[in-house]
Design a protein around this motif. Structure first.
Motif, PDB file in Angstrom:
ATOM      1  N   VAL A 111       0.806  -1.306   0.146  1.00 16.48           N
ATOM      2  CA  VAL A 111      -0.133  -0.019   0.066  1.00 16.48           C
ATOM      3  C   VAL A 111       0.807   1.331  -0.153  1.00 16.48           C
ATOM      4  CG1 VAL A 111      -1.824  -1.205   1.047  1.00 16.48           C
ATOM      5  CG2 VAL A 111      -0.320   0.013   2.440  1.00 16.48           C
ATOM      6  N   GLY A 112       2.261   1.228   0.208  1.00 16.19           N
ATOM      7  CA  GLY A 112       3.166   2.324  -0.026  1.00 16.19           C
ATOM      8  C   GLY A 112       3.547   2.822   1.276  1.00 16.19           C
ATOM      9  N   LYS A 113       3.612   1.742   2.499  1.00 14.77           N
ATOM     10  CA  LYS A 113       3.863   2.330   3.538  1.00 14.77           C
ATOM     11  C   LYS A 113       5.143   2.813   3.925  1.00 14.77           C
ATOM     12  CE  LYS A 113       4.661  -1.194   6.084  1.00 14.77           C
ATOM     13  NZ  LYS A 113       6.263  -1.140   5.444  1.00 14.77           N
ATOM     14  N   SER A 114       6.268   2.291   3.070  1.00 12.52           N
ATOM     15  CA  SER A 114       7.811   2.590   3.000  1.00 12.52           C
ATOM     16  C   SER A 114       7.927   4.043   2.502  1.00 12.52           C
ATOM     17  CB  SER A 114       8.502   1.667   2.390  1.00 12.52           C
ATOM     18  OG  SER A 114       8.586   0.464   3.130  1.00 12.52           O
ATOM     19  N   LEU A 115       6.955   4.237   1.570  1.00 12.18           N
ATOM     20  CA  LEU A 115       6.930   5.525   0.570  1.00 12.18           C
ATOM     21  C   LEU A 115       6.771   6.530   1.513  1.00 12.18           C
ATOM     22  CD1 LEU A 115       7.127   7.275  -2.017  1.00 12.18           C
ATOM     23  CD2 LEU A 115       4.745   6.787  -2.279  1.00 12.18           C
ATOM     24  N   VAL A 116       5.409   6.445   2.205  1.00 12.12           N
ATOM     25  CA  VAL A 116       5.018   7.633   3.174  1.00 12.12           C
ATOM     26  C   VAL A 116       5.895   7.681   4.267  1.00 12.12           C
ATOM     27  CG1 VAL A 116       3.150   7.980   4.943  1.00 12.12           C
ATOM     28  CG2 VAL A 116       2.335   6.930   2.638  1.00 12.12           C
ATOM     29  N   ALA A 117       6.688   6.550   4.754  1.00 10.58           N
ATOM     30  CA  ALA A 117       7.734   6.791   5.917  1.00 10.58           C
ATOM     31  C   ALA A 117       8.842   7.662   5.479  1.00 10.58           C
ATOM     32  CB  ALA A 117       8.187   5.552   6.242  1.00 10.58           C
ATOM     33  N   GLY A 118       9.303   7.416   4.011  1.00  9.04           N
ATOM     34  CA  GLY A 118      10.450   8.126   3.348  1.00  9.04           C
ATOM     35  C   GLY A 118       9.819   9.526   3.133  1.00  9.04           C
ATOM     36  N   LEU A 119       8.666   9.748   2.605  1.00 11.44           N
ATOM     37  CA  LEU A 119       8.278  11.163   2.270  1.00 11.44           C
ATOM     38  C   LEU A 119       8.120  12.071   3.697  1.00 11.44           C
ATOM     39  CD1 LEU A 119       5.439  10.683  -0.268  1.00 11.44           C
ATOM     40  CD2 LEU A 119       7.687  11.640  -0.626  1.00 11.44           C
ATOM     41  N   LEU A 120       7.741  11.422   4.566  1.00  4.78           N
ATOM     42  CA  LEU A 120       7.558  12.072   5.998  1.00  4.78           C
ATOM     43  C   LEU A 120       9.048  12.469   6.447  1.00  4.78           C
ATOM     44  CD1 LEU A 120       5.687  12.674   8.405  1.00  4.78           C
ATOM     45  CD2 LEU A 120       6.237  10.576   9.331  1.00  4.78           C
ATOM     46  N   ALA A 121       9.959  11.328   6.386  1.00  4.07           N
ATOM     47  CA  ALA A 121      11.279  11.783   6.824  1.00  4.07           C
ATOM     48  C   ALA A 121      11.767  13.167   5.937  1.00  4.07           C
ATOM     49  CB  ALA A 121      12.159  10.749   6.724  1.00  4.07           C
ATOM     50  N   VAL A 122      11.568  13.123   4.665  1.00  2.00           N
ATOM     51  CA  VAL A 122      12.252  14.057   3.896  1.00  2.00           C
ATOM     52  C   VAL A 122      11.301  15.502   4.121  1.00  2.00           C
ATOM     53  CG1 VAL A 122      12.018  14.817   1.367  1.00  2.00           C
ATOM     54  CG2 VAL A 122      12.722  12.522   1.978  1.00  2.00           C
ATOM     55  N   GLY A 123      10.068  15.504   4.489  1.00  4.14           N
ATOM     56  CA  GLY A 123       9.333  16.604   4.562  1.00  4.14           C
ATOM     57  C   GLY A 123       9.884  17.347   5.827  1.00  4.14           C
ATOM     58  N   LEU A 124       9.956  16.460   6.921  1.00  4.17           N
ATOM     59  CA  LEU A 124      10.214  17.022   8.132  1.00  4.17           C
ATOM     60  C   LEU A 124      11.708  17.537   8.161  1.00  4.17           C
ATOM     61  CD1 LEU A 124       9.007  14.498  10.378  1.00  4.17           C
ATOM     62  CD2 LEU A 124       7.768  16.601   9.790  1.00  4.17           C
ATOM     63  N   LYS A 125      12.689  16.841   7.350  1.00  9.81           N
ATOM     64  CA  LYS A 125      13.799  17.526   7.337  1.00  9.81           C
ATOM     65  C   LYS A 125      13.894  18.951   6.535  1.00  9.81           C
ATOM     66  CE  LYS A 125      18.534  16.723   7.075  1.00  9.81           C
ATOM     67  NZ  LYS A 125      18.899  17.763   6.749  1.00  9.81           N
ATOM     68  N   ARG A 126      12.990  19.005   5.798  1.00 12.23           N
ATOM     69  CA  ARG A 126      12.894  20.241   4.746  1.00 12.23           C
ATOM     70  C   ARG A 126      12.345  21.518   5.957  1.00 12.23           C
ATOM     71  NH1 ARG A 126      10.189  18.468  -0.911  1.00 12.23           N
ATOM     72  NH2 ARG A 126      11.862  17.308  -1.569  1.00 12.23           N
ATOM     73  N   HIS A 127      11.479  21.005   6.813  1.00 12.81           N
ATOM     74  CA  HIS A 127      11.247  22.186   7.771  1.00 12.81           C
ATOM     75  C   HIS A 127      12.251  22.111   9.012  1.00 12.81           C
ATOM     76  CE1 HIS A 127       7.207  21.750   5.853  1.00 12.81           C
ATOM     77  NE2 HIS A 127       6.600  22.710   6.650  1.00 12.81           N
ATOM     78  N   GLY A 128      13.533  21.735   8.880  1.00 12.05           N
ATOM     79  CA  GLY A 128      14.512  22.218   9.576  1.00 12.05           C
ATOM     80  C   GLY A 128      14.625  21.169  10.820  1.00 12.05           C
ATOM     81  N   MET A 129      13.879  19.948  10.771  1.00 14.01           N
ATOM     82  CA  MET A 129      13.893  19.070  11.925  1.00 14.01           C
ATOM     83  C   MET A 129      15.210  17.884  11.769  1.00 14.01           C
ATOM     84  SD  MET A 129      10.175  17.979  12.906  1.00 14.01           S
ATOM     85  CE  MET A 129       8.879  19.105  13.463  1.00 14.01           C
ATOM     86  N   THR A 130      15.917  17.583  12.638  1.00 13.57           N
ATOM     87  CA  THR A 130      16.806  16.304  12.498  1.00 13.57           C
ATOM     88  C   THR A 130      15.979  15.119  12.714  1.00 13.57           C
ATOM     89  OG1 THR A 130      17.104  16.494  14.930  1.00 13.57           O
ATOM     90  CG2 THR A 130      18.716  17.482  13.409  1.00 13.57           C
ATOM     91  N   VAL A 131      16.013  14.276  11.480  1.00 12.22           N
ATOM     92  CA  VAL A 131      15.263  13.154  11.423  1.00 12.22           C
ATOM     93  C   VAL A 131      16.139  11.866  11.038  1.00 12.22           C
ATOM     94  CG1 VAL A 131      13.320  12.360  10.015  1.00 12.22           C
ATOM     95  CG2 VAL A 131      13.618  14.720  10.368  1.00 12.22           C
ATOM     96  N   GLY A 132      15.842  10.719  11.404  1.00 16.34           N
ATOM     97  CA  GLY A 132      16.299   9.265  11.048  1.00 16.34           C
ATOM     98  C   GLY A 132      15.247   8.575  10.561  1.00 16.34           C
ATOM     99  N   VAL A 133      15.600   7.515   9.854  1.00 13.82           N
ATOM    100  CA  VAL A 133      14.636   6.313   9.366  1.00 13.82           C
ATOM    101  C   VAL A 133      15.265   5.101   9.749  1.00 13.82           C
ATOM    102  CG1 VAL A 133      13.357   5.538   7.368  1.00 13.82           C
ATOM    103  CG2 VAL A 133      14.057   7.942   7.542  1.00 13.82           C
ATOM    104  N   LEU A 134      14.401   4.393  10.685  1.00 19.22           N
ATOM    105  CA  LEU A 134      14.840   3.115  10.893  1.00 19.22           C
ATOM    106  C   LEU A 134      13.702   2.024  10.091  1.00 19.22           C
ATOM    107  CD1 LEU A 134      14.900   1.440  14.608  1.00 19.22           C
ATOM    108  CD2 LEU A 134      14.022   0.044  12.694  1.00 19.22           C
ATOM    109  N   ASP A 135      14.681   1.438   9.139  1.00 20.50           N
ATOM    110  CA  ASP A 135      13.485   0.246   8.100  1.00 20.50           C
ATOM    111  C   ASP A 135      13.421  -0.590   9.058  1.00 20.50           C
ATOM    112  OD1 ASP A 135      12.667  -0.957   6.341  1.00 20.50           O
ATOM    113  OD2 ASP A 135      14.107  -0.763   4.784  1.00 20.50           O
ATOM    114  N   GLY A 136      12.165  -0.971   9.498  1.00 14.40           N
ATOM    115  CA  GLY A 136      11.811  -2.089  10.426  1.00 14.40           C
ATOM    116  C   GLY A 136      11.217  -3.043   9.383  1.00 14.40           C
TER     117      GLY A 136
END
Length: 353
Positions: A111-136
């Protein structure tokens, strides 16, 4: 004749014989005090959490002796001090420096769960947040390819901690695919091993100071998502689905899992909601939106309806997801920020000693 059998739920046994919770606890099956015990049988608990160390016959014999006599076996730990077996999750995983853990979850795969996780991380980084992604998603990892990360994790000098490789945009990524000799290699593991790997990716990696760690969960409501919800300090959950009635029905199961475990559903994302034809017409390939049903079921807002966009596929395949832009993507991030949990006074796990 035995009163207690392997196909009885743990909750049913504990409700009738309350002290049996101490017997379960002595075998490391602390599920007796967890709301999931209402749907988990003794057999499922032993298979999922006993990790081959729990002898079913011995456990049932002690339970039935207790049911028949009302007496508990000698040497049990005091109530509330039961220990988990070696190798099983022992309480909340610790990690200094991470302020919020956001889990991205779906009831089914594809259903695109990984895509949404990736987009969320990218978007938050663009808003100046420090972000990491754990691929569970241990057995089906796709995050590294999406971010163009192929570098193996290093080891922090003088420690046993792993140093996660970073994307072009500076986002630290940890995934099973980065440990395997080649990304095509299959990970053929049972549930408890997957759960243990997810916990280690959280605890044994030097994430540093992060405003948000996005955790891409395996699909479904099995042992791995359950472990993450119980063991990682999850601040909130985002559920991902597509408009098909089947996908919507399955995501309802994820809603119930999160609610049973006392988790907080921050919102729902409906992926592949439509495709825009060359003339500008929106075609609902998978049928009309089911967003309203999910909003009602989860008691959480619909954060975005993401279209089928060939540009997403192209960038994800090329490792360039950090370059993606669209109005729907901006809407997802804006709506997430509106409901995102505020950072705690101290990072999660800062009280680890």
């Amino acid at each position: 004749m035995s009163q207690i059998t392997a196909d009885m739920t743990i909750a049913a046994v504990v409700e009738r014989w309350p002290d049996s919770a101490r017997i379960f606890g002595s075998y490391g099956l602390s599920c007796a005090s967890c709301s999931i015990s209402k749907s988990e049988t003794i057999g499922q608990a032993v298979a999922g959490h006993g990790r081959g160390r729990v002898a079913m016959d011995d456990l049932l014999r002690l339970l039935n002796d207790h049911a028949a006599t009302g007496k508990l076996p000698e040497g049990l730990p005091a109530a509330g001090t039961a220990a988990a077996p070696s190798g099983a999750p022992k309480g909340m995983a610790k990690q200094e420096g991470i302020k919020n853990v956001i889990a991205v979850m779906s009831g089914k795969g594809g259903v695109g769960k990984s895509l949404v996780a990736g987009l969320l991380a990218v978007g938050l980084k663009r808003h100046g947040m420090t972000v990491g992604v754990l691929d569970g998603d241990i057995t089906g990892p796709s995050i590294p390819r999406m971010f163009g990360v192929r570098e193996k994790p290093g080891v922090v000098p003088g420690t046993q901690l792993l140093e996660p490789p970073r994307s072009r945009g500076g986002i630290p990524i940890m995934s099973m695919n980065l440990i395997l000799p080649s990304e095509e290699e299959a990970v053929i593991w049972r549930g408890p091993m997957v759960s243990g790997a997810i916990r280690q990716f959280f605890s044994d990696v030097r994430w540093g100071e992060l405003d948000v760690l996005v955790v891409d969960l395996p699909p479904g409501t099995s042992d791995a998502p359950l472990t993450v919800m119980q063991v990682l300090p999850v601040s909130g959950v985002i559920l991902v689905t597509t408009p098909q009635a089947l996908a919507t029905m399955v995501v309802m199961k994820a809603v119930r899992l999160v609610k049973q475990l006392g988790g907080d559903i921050l919102g729902v994302v409906e992926n592949m909601a439509y495709v825009v034809a060359p003339g500008g017409e929106r075609i609902e390939v998978f049928g009309p939106s089911q967003g309203l049903k999910l909003v009602i079921a989860s008691n959480a807002p619909l954060l975005a309806k993401i279209p089928i966009d060939p540009e997403i596929a192209r960038l994800a395949d090329a490792g360039g997801i950090e370059e993606y832009e669209s109005p729907e993507f901006d809407e997802l991030i804006a709506n997430f920020l509106a409901v995102a949990p505020k950072a705690p006074a101290e990072p999660v796990g800062a009280h680890s000693h």
